[in-house]
Design a protein around this motif. Structure first.
Motif, mmCIF file in Angstrom:
data_model
loop_
_atom_site.group_PDB
_atom_site.id
_atom_site.type_symbol
_atom_site.label_atom_id
_atom_site.label_comp_id
_atom_site.label_asym_id
_atom_site.label_seq_id
_atom_site.Cartn_x
_atom_site.Cartn_y
_atom_site.Cartn_z
ATOM 1 N N ASP A 128 29.180 8.810 -36.854
ATOM 2 C CA ASP A 128 29.131 10.169 -37.404
ATOM 3 C C ASP A 128 30.317 11.006 -36.937
ATOM 4 O OD1 ASP A 128 26.798 9.660 -38.730
ATOM 5 O OD2 ASP A 128 25.510 10.392 -37.116
ATOM 6 N N GLY A 129 30.760 11.912 -37.810
ATOM 7 C CA GLY A 129 31.810 12.851 -37.446
ATOM 8 C C GLY A 129 33.182 12.396 -37.881
ATOM 9 N N LYS A 130 34.210 13.145 -37.436
ATOM 10 C CA LYS A 130 35.591 12.850 -37.796
ATOM 11 C C LYS A 130 36.325 12.220 -36.610
ATOM 12 C CE LYS A 130 35.940 16.685 -41.078
ATOM 13 N NZ LYS A 130 36.685 17.924 -41.438
ATOM 14 N N HIS A 131 37.495 11.656 -36.918
ATOM 15 C CA HIS A 131 38.387 11.111 -35.891
ATOM 16 C C HIS A 131 37.658 10.100 -35.006
ATOM 17 C CE1 HIS A 131 40.918 14.294 -37.290
ATOM 18 N NE2 HIS A 131 40.114 15.224 -36.828
ATOM 19 N N ASN A 132 37.145 9.058 -35.640
ATOM 20 C CA ASN A 132 36.328 8.078 -34.928
ATOM 21 C C ASN A 132 37.025 6.729 -34.747
ATOM 22 O OD1 ASN A 132 34.247 9.910 -34.710
ATOM 23 N ND2 ASN A 132 33.274 9.284 -36.612
ATOM 24 N N LYS A 133 38.334 6.734 -34.679
ATOM 25 C CA LYS A 133 39.064 5.483 -34.523
ATOM 26 C C LYS A 133 38.819 4.885 -33.139
ATOM 27 C CE LYS A 133 42.719 6.474 -37.848
ATOM 28 N NZ LYS A 133 44.190 6.578 -38.087
ATOM 29 N N ILE A 134 38.357 3.646 -33.115
ATOM 30 C CA ILE A 134 38.046 2.969 -31.858
ATOM 31 C C ILE A 134 39.305 2.308 -31.309
ATOM 32 C CG2 ILE A 134 36.676 1.144 -30.787
ATOM 33 C CD1 ILE A 134 34.609 1.673 -33.025
ATOM 34 N N THR A 135 39.671 2.635 -30.076
ATOM 35 C CA THR A 135 40.907 2.125 -29.483
ATOM 36 C C THR A 135 40.669 1.115 -28.366
ATOM 37 O OG1 THR A 135 40.963 4.007 -27.954
ATOM 38 C CG2 THR A 135 42.166 4.245 -30.036
ATOM 39 N N SER A 136 39.449 1.010 -27.864
ATOM 40 C CA SER A 136 39.131 0.038 -26.826
ATOM 41 C C SER A 136 37.613 -0.078 -26.728
ATOM 42 C CB SER A 136 39.720 0.467 -25.474
ATOM 43 O OG SER A 136 39.511 -0.524 -24.474
ATOM 44 N N ALA A 137 37.150 -1.205 -26.180
ATOM 45 C CA ALA A 137 35.707 -1.425 -26.038
ATOM 46 C C ALA A 137 35.451 -2.196 -24.751
ATOM 47 C CB ALA A 137 35.154 -2.198 -27.237
ATOM 48 N N ALA A 138 34.222 -2.080 -24.251
ATOM 49 C CA ALA A 138 33.842 -2.815 -23.042
ATOM 50 C C ALA A 138 32.329 -2.962 -23.003
ATOM 51 C CB ALA A 138 34.331 -2.090 -21.781
ATOM 52 N N VAL A 139 31.879 -3.964 -22.255
ATOM 53 C CA VAL A 139 30.445 -4.189 -22.065
ATOM 54 C C VAL A 139 30.173 -4.244 -20.563
ATOM 55 C CG1 VAL A 139 30.679 -6.717 -22.203
ATOM 56 C CG2 VAL A 139 28.469 -5.640 -22.726
ATOM 57 N N SER A 140 29.055 -3.696 -20.152
ATOM 58 C CA SER A 140 28.698 -3.684 -18.732
ATOM 59 C C SER A 140 28.402 -5.094 -18.242
ATOM 60 C CB SER A 140 27.489 -2.775 -18.500
ATOM 61 O OG SER A 140 26.374 -3.237 -19.233
ATOM 62 N N SER A 141 28.457 -5.296 -16.938
ATOM 63 C CA SER A 141 28.268 -6.628 -16.363
ATOM 64 C C SER A 141 26.875 -7.177 -16.625
ATOM 65 C CB SER A 141 28.545 -6.594 -14.856
ATOM 66 O OG SER A 141 27.673 -5.679 -14.203
ATOM 67 N N ASN A 142 25.882 -6.292 -16.786
ATOM 68 C CA ASN A 142 24.528 -6.757 -17.084
ATOM 69 C C ASN A 142 24.292 -6.956 -18.583
ATOM 70 O OD1 ASN A 142 24.241 -4.158 -18.088
ATOM 71 N ND2 ASN A 142 22.949 -3.437 -16.406
ATOM 72 N N GLY A 143 25.314 -6.669 -19.399
ATOM 73 C CA GLY A 143 25.231 -6.884 -20.839
ATOM 74 C C GLY A 143 24.359 -5.894 -21.578
ATOM 75 N N GLU A 144 23.953 -4.812 -20.916
ATOM 76 C CA GLU A 144 22.994 -3.896 -21.522
ATOM 77 C C GLU A 144 23.625 -2.650 -22.130
ATOM 78 O OE1 GLU A 144 20.059 -3.021 -18.601
ATOM 79 O OE2 GLU A 144 19.259 -5.072 -18.543
ATOM 80 N N THR A 145 24.901 -2.403 -21.837
ATOM 81 C CA THR A 145 25.568 -1.196 -22.343
ATOM 82 C C THR A 145 26.937 -1.549 -22.893
ATOM 83 O OG1 THR A 145 24.462 0.128 -20.639
ATOM 84 C CG2 THR A 145 26.321 1.146 -21.785
ATOM 85 N N VAL A 146 27.237 -1.034 -24.072
ATOM 86 C CA VAL A 146 28.558 -1.171 -24.685
ATOM 87 C C VAL A 146 29.166 0.219 -24.800
ATOM 88 C CG1 VAL A 146 29.750 -1.660 -26.881
ATOM 89 C CG2 VAL A 146 28.101 -3.300 -25.940
ATOM 90 N N VAL A 147 30.465 0.327 -24.538
ATOM 91 C CA VAL A 147 31.164 1.590 -24.757
ATOM 92 C C VAL A 147 32.317 1.365 -25.720
ATOM 93 C CG1 VAL A 147 30.528 2.707 -22.592
ATOM 94 C CG2 VAL A 147 32.557 1.245 -22.656
#
Length: 269
Positions: free
Chosen positions: A185-204
């Motif tokens: 949702d919203g404007k200017h949502n270009k994803i420039t990097s991603a990561a997942v937590s060591s427990n695999g439960e959270t993505v950013v």
């Protein structure tokens, strides 16, 4: 000039120069690196690893927490076509996402595997995981990925509708699998990097002015769980994110004149 007025001016200057919203600026990145496009912590290494994108050296850089270059590793058998992101596994291997595609004409993409990064001094050869796009999927610009359950999840960089691909972590040639398309949702949502937590439960997922936190998902269905938009109150060309622990991430941005070129921490709680 009165003491009170001097004090007022000091705080105005201090606020202007340190206005990074909820971000905690912990270091300046070495001035040799103008276009840091990723950041990654690797198991067994106490360094923060980064790369630069297209037009720069085919090198991996290990930084200390003050932003100094401690290791400078030349990837001898690879070209920096457009290196965009980093991820790693639990065995101390690091992976370079060579899948930037600004003109959207690229047909073949590569993930480079550099084994046991902490044991390398100054030169290394990389193994290649190559992939093409599924049939009927047009060429897109990709800048973000992470490794989960021995599968790479790769996100396109779009303002509106984006796509998520997956590729197995196996050396050789592959056709990527389309997982889903999605629209944040919203404007200017270009994803420039991603990561997942060591427990695999959270993505950013990183953007120039915000972070999306994905949680409570099932495998492959990242956008069917809880999606939180966490704003920085600060805008710069942010290109790298990785987890420090399950609640705090490291973030980097590119140098732009007198601004950027920093390492930040950001508490998501």
């Amino acid at each position: 000039m009165t003491f009170q007025f001097k004090t007022f001016i000091f705080f105005i200057i201090l606020f202007s120069s340190c206005n990074t919203g909820h971000l905690n600026n912990i270091a300046d990145i070495d001035s040799e690196l103008k276009e840091s496009s990723a950041i990654e912590l690797v198991k067994g290494s106490n360094l923060l690893w980064t790369i630069e994108d297209a037009g720069n050296k085919n090198n991996l850089y290990g930084l200390d927490l003050k932003g100094n270059i401690v290791k400078d590793i030349d990837i001898s058998n690879a070209k920096n076509n457009d290196w965009e992101d980093l991820t790693s596994d639990n065995l101390g291997n690091i992976y370079i996402g060579d899948f930037g595609n600004n003109n959207k004409k690229r047909e073949k993409f590569t993930i480079l595997k550099v084994s046991n990064i902490d044991t390398i001094e100054d030169k290394a050869n990389a193994e290649a995981i190559n992939f093409t796009l599924p049939k009927d999927v047009k060429s897109e610009d990709f800048e973000a990925f992470f490794l989960l359950d021995n599968v790479f999840y790769i996100f396109s960089k779009e303002n509106k509708s984006s796509i998520l691909l997956k590729v197995p972590n196996t050396i050789g040639e592959h056709v990527a699998e389309l997982v889903t398309d999605f629209n944040l949702d919203g404007k200017h949502n270009k994803i420039t990097s991603a990561a997942v937590s060591s427990n695999g439960e959270t993505v950013v997922l990183l953007n120039h002015d915000k972070l999306w936190k994905l949680s409570n998902f099932k495998p492959d269905y990242f956008f069917k769980g809880t999606i939180e938009e966490l704003k920085f109150n600060h805008t710069s060309q942010k290109e790298g994110v990785c987890f420090k622990n399950d609640s705090i991430v490291y973030i980097t941005d590119e140098k732009n004149k007198s601004e950027g070129g920093n390492i930040y921490t950001f508490n998501m709680n």
